[in-house]
Design a protein around this motif. Sequence first.
Motif, PDB file in Angstrom:
ATOM      1  N   CYS A 107       6.770  40.804  25.301  1.00 50.28           N
ATOM      2  CA  CYS A 107       5.377  40.432  25.006  1.00 50.28           C
ATOM      3  C   CYS A 107       4.441  40.764  26.160  1.00 50.28           C
ATOM      4  O   CYS A 107       4.770  40.554  27.321  1.00 50.28           O
ATOM      5  CB  CYS A 107       5.276  38.941  24.725  1.00 50.28           C
ATOM      6  SG  CYS A 107       6.248  38.447  23.312  1.00 50.28           S
ATOM      7  N   LYS A 108       3.261  41.272  25.793  1.00 48.17           N
ATOM      8  CA  LYS A 108       2.250  41.598  26.792  1.00 48.17           C
ATOM      9  C   LYS A 108       1.028  40.694  26.689  1.00 48.17           C
ATOM     10  O   LYS A 108       0.128  40.741  27.515  1.00 48.17           O
ATOM     11  CB  LYS A 108       1.806  43.055  26.619  1.00 48.17           C
ATOM     12  CG  LYS A 108       2.937  44.040  26.856  1.00 48.17           C
ATOM     13  CD  LYS A 108       2.428  45.474  26.725  1.00 48.17           C
ATOM     14  CE  LYS A 108       3.566  46.474  26.671  1.00 48.17           C
ATOM     15  NZ  LYS A 108       4.331  46.408  25.394  1.00 48.17           N
ATOM     16  N   GLY A 109       0.978  39.887  25.653  1.00 50.42           N
ATOM     17  CA  GLY A 109      -0.176  38.990  25.476  1.00 50.42           C
ATOM     18  C   GLY A 109       0.007  37.665  26.200  1.00 50.42           C
ATOM     19  O   GLY A 109       0.941  37.507  26.984  1.00 50.42           O
TER      20      GLY A 109
ATOM     21  N   ALA B   5       9.768  29.931  25.667  1.00 50.41           N
ATOM     22  CA  ALA B   5       8.696  30.933  25.688  1.00 50.41           C
ATOM     23  C   ALA B   5       9.075  32.093  26.606  1.00 50.41           C
ATOM     24  O   ALA B   5       8.782  33.260  26.304  1.00 50.41           O
ATOM     25  CB  ALA B   5       7.383  30.307  26.140  1.00 50.41           C
ATOM     26  N   VAL B   6       9.738  31.802  27.706  1.00 52.43           N
ATOM     27  CA  VAL B   6      10.187  32.864  28.613  1.00 52.43           C
ATOM     28  C   VAL B   6      11.190  33.764  27.886  1.00 52.43           C
ATOM     29  O   VAL B   6      11.148  34.991  28.007  1.00 52.43           O
ATOM     30  CB  VAL B   6      10.788  32.259  29.908  1.00 52.43           C
ATOM     31  CG1 VAL B   6      11.517  33.311  30.722  1.00 52.43           C
ATOM     32  CG2 VAL B   6       9.689  31.597  30.746  1.00 52.43           C
TER      33      VAL B   6
ATOM     34  N   MET C 174       1.192  34.180  27.058  1.00 47.70           N
ATOM     35  CA  MET C 174       2.357  33.345  26.757  1.00 47.70           C
ATOM     36  C   MET C 174       2.075  31.975  27.349  1.00 47.70           C
ATOM     37  O   MET C 174       1.659  31.871  28.501  1.00 47.70           O
ATOM     38  CB  MET C 174       3.607  33.888  27.449  1.00 47.70           C
ATOM     39  CG  MET C 174       3.975  35.307  27.134  1.00 47.70           C
ATOM     40  SD  MET C 174       4.510  35.565  25.436  1.00 47.70           S
ATOM     41  CE  MET C 174       5.846  34.389  25.264  1.00 47.70           C
TER      42      MET C 174
ATOM     43  N   GLN D 175       9.328  35.981  25.452  1.00 49.26           N
ATOM     44  CA  GLN D 175       8.636  37.051  26.181  1.00 49.26           C
ATOM     45  C   GLN D 175       9.587  38.208  26.467  1.00 49.26           C
ATOM     46  O   GLN D 175       9.264  39.372  26.229  1.00 49.26           O
ATOM     47  CB  GLN D 175       8.030  36.489  27.477  1.00 49.26           C
ATOM     48  CG  GLN D 175       7.034  37.414  28.162  1.00 49.26           C
ATOM     49  CD  GLN D 175       7.693  38.529  28.950  1.00 49.26           C
ATOM     50  OE1 GLN D 175       8.738  38.323  29.570  1.00 49.26           O
ATOM     51  NE2 GLN D 175       7.115  39.718  28.900  1.00 49.26           N
ATOM     52  N   LYS D 176      10.783  37.860  26.962  1.00 49.20           N
ATOM     53  CA  LYS D 176      11.749  38.907  27.309  1.00 49.20           C
ATOM     54  C   LYS D 176      12.264  39.598  26.055  1.00 49.20           C
ATOM     55  O   LYS D 176      12.424  40.815  26.014  1.00 49.20           O
ATOM     56  CB  LYS D 176      12.922  38.292  28.073  1.00 49.20           C
ATOM     57  CG  LYS D 176      12.603  38.075  29.529  1.00 49.20           C
ATOM     58  CD  LYS D 176      13.870  37.790  30.329  1.00 49.20           C
ATOM     59  CE  LYS D 176      13.490  37.339  31.718  1.00 49.20           C
ATOM     60  NZ  LYS D 176      14.333  36.258  32.210  1.00 49.20           N
TER      61      LYS D 176
ATOM     62  N   LYS E  87      -0.594  43.218  23.337  1.00 50.16           N
ATOM     63  CA  LYS E  87      -1.463  42.472  24.243  1.00 50.16           C
ATOM     64  C   LYS E  87      -2.380  41.505  23.502  1.00 50.16           C
ATOM     65  O   LYS E  87      -2.879  40.537  24.047  1.00 50.16           O
ATOM     66  CB  LYS E  87      -2.339  43.489  24.996  1.00 50.16           C
ATOM     67  CG  LYS E  87      -2.310  43.353  26.481  1.00 50.16           C
ATOM     68  CD  LYS E  87      -3.198  44.415  27.111  1.00 50.16           C
ATOM     69  CE  LYS E  87      -4.340  43.766  27.857  1.00 50.16           C
ATOM     70  NZ  LYS E  87      -5.163  44.726  28.581  1.00 50.16           N
TER      71      LYS E  87
END
Lengths: 344, 396
Positions: free
Chosen positions: B150-152, B141-142, B154, B145-146, B99
Amino acid sequence: MYITSQYCISAQHSSSGFNFSQAPESPAENHFLAIEPPYSFIPVSSLRRMGKLVRMGLGAALPLLQNTTPSAIIMATANAGKDDCVNFLNQIIEYDEGMLTPLNFVQSTPNSLAGQIGLISQNRGYNITHVQLGHAFENALLDAQMWLTDHPETQVLLGAADDLNRYHELYEQKAGWVKAKSEGENNFLDSNTPGSFHGEAATMFMTSLSAKNAILKIAAVEIWDGEDEKDLTDRVERFLTAHHKGASQPVLYSGENGDCRILKYYNLMEKSILDGAKFRYKQACGEFPTSTSFALWLAGESYLQKKWPLTLLKNGTVPDQMENILIYNCYKGIQHSLILVEPV
Amino acid sequence: MSRRIAVTGIGMVSAIGNDVPGHLDSLKQGRTGISQLENFPSRYAGKIPVGEIKINTLILSKELGLNNKGLTRTTLLAMKALREAVVYSALTPEIIASKETAIINANTVGGMCLTDEMYADSRPETPPSPYIPSYSFAATAVFFQKFYGCKGIMNTINTACSSSANSIMYGARLMRAGLAKRALVGGSDSMAKFTINGFNALRILSNAPCRPFDANRNGLNLGEGAAYLVLEWEDDAQEKPIYGYVAGYGNTNDSHHASALSSEGFGPSLAMQMALDSAGIPPKEINYINAHGTATENNDLVESVAMKKIFGEVPPFNSSKCLTGHTLGAAGALEACISLLCLKEQQIFPATGFSQTIPETGLIPETKLTGIPLRYIMSNSFGFGGNCSSLIFSKS
């Protein structure tokens, strides 16, 4: 952070405020197209060359810049430039990379709106465009908050714009995100099928750290990605405990969009609010990545006119007076956001 | 800026190298990556030189072990450079997903690198390709994330050709605001028919290797690449190698024209001044400028005028674009990494293509490998839409 003035161009007659006493304009076919006002602030010669998104964005921004010079222009968009992109692609393929005109290319990057606002208003302040799809506007909000914290005496022009061009709509349709007209005969939000009715809007806010002449206060913003339902419930609980100061439940402006695959998140969200009133704002604007900017504008209109948008009510008890508003949206089942606003 | 933001990892891929050591070698030798287009058919192949990475997309995806349908070359290049940066910085997948880690990406035209696929998908009669979600400007970026979960925070930033300079600035600002403990920042763009034709329509592509800051320059060479930096607080990075520090940044708008800079250089000079102000140093502290230097007639003259305005006596400068080509959304981050390598090596790397000064300004870019004490380096990035940004990195 406070909003001191706002302007919206959407599928409603929003350039003159939200009409709380009438049912919202219905979607044409299976989408919500913007009702564009006469653009008296934009020179006619420039207007002709502009794509729809830049035109709508400028049309919403310039009225707020008549008496104010912000220290920053912070924009959000997911689709800006797409129309010009595909028009330029068409040229490339159809003329076999022959002699092409560069206008579409120059306008194909999403920063063209922020650039045009800077150019026309001769503003050399911080200038940036956030394009993180369903989180573009929320990221722009965070940026505006950070900027104002560092420049507390100034104001920031914060905005979002997404247009519904035919190519974008076609991609969305091919990827299964668009409902047919027949699926939404009564109300597309209640059709219980996949996809949604898409829309478009340009929404601009002048923001400041000063409560003077403010319409509303943005109390907190939270964004996250994921599909975990428990995570949603936990986050909402923590978020409200930390930030919601009212005695009663906040009113929910829900981004429910009629897509049966995403409905579970909105249902969970409603449980967190219990008996508070739940309004569905996409009934007025349709689905698009920066739709929470429309919801925020609607919250501002509610406070300005001291009325709840009863024509968008889903269920719950409507409070007698103005209360905190919680905006929740889930874009394509992955990108979640919470924005809590307070009346001033 | 009291508490300092350190760069603890960098990752690079461009026409002059597949990784950081490859770049360092090419930079020291002044070895250009400008060549003829080979990776896809275009009527400009063989006519307009480009800074192309000579790994085709299929091999790239195999090398990375990413066989996901619909991934673009832009995302694959990004992944390659990001992975290198996190290795140098010893960031575990858990830390990347935390995060407290923000990931700020940048590009110019996103999925438009898939010119032909996107054209097909824009016809109602053709069946959908697996690339549709990739046309989004946020697609890379998507994917990050996957991939990492990622929880922080984006985000993806677009300010045309200064995009990834702004992703660096934005990551640093998030840390200063307490919204992230560390940030992975940078950008990526791949060679595309779309951009080749776009810049060609503007008549700013050179038919020869480009010549930044030369009197007879006649346009830019397009490039492709990706570069990422790991930003961490100095006190969190005690055990790590530190490439340098983010000492200052400035972002402004030239407010002149959609695709050209004002002849007075309002935007470029203001961006440089803002960066100096934020670093809290006078102009004379800058030991080297890694210029935007696209080798177009407009940019190099205006940037020269602006550098003279701010510095009076302009410090050593040149542009890396003669070697890499203009990597658009990756350029700001790629040139930031090059600046950090200069700091690490205490050397200015040579630029090619220069022989005669621009008569109006008379500035001479660095053309030899030069070892001099380097404490502060400025890196400039200017883009369409008037978006001008300037970054300052420091050795200590």
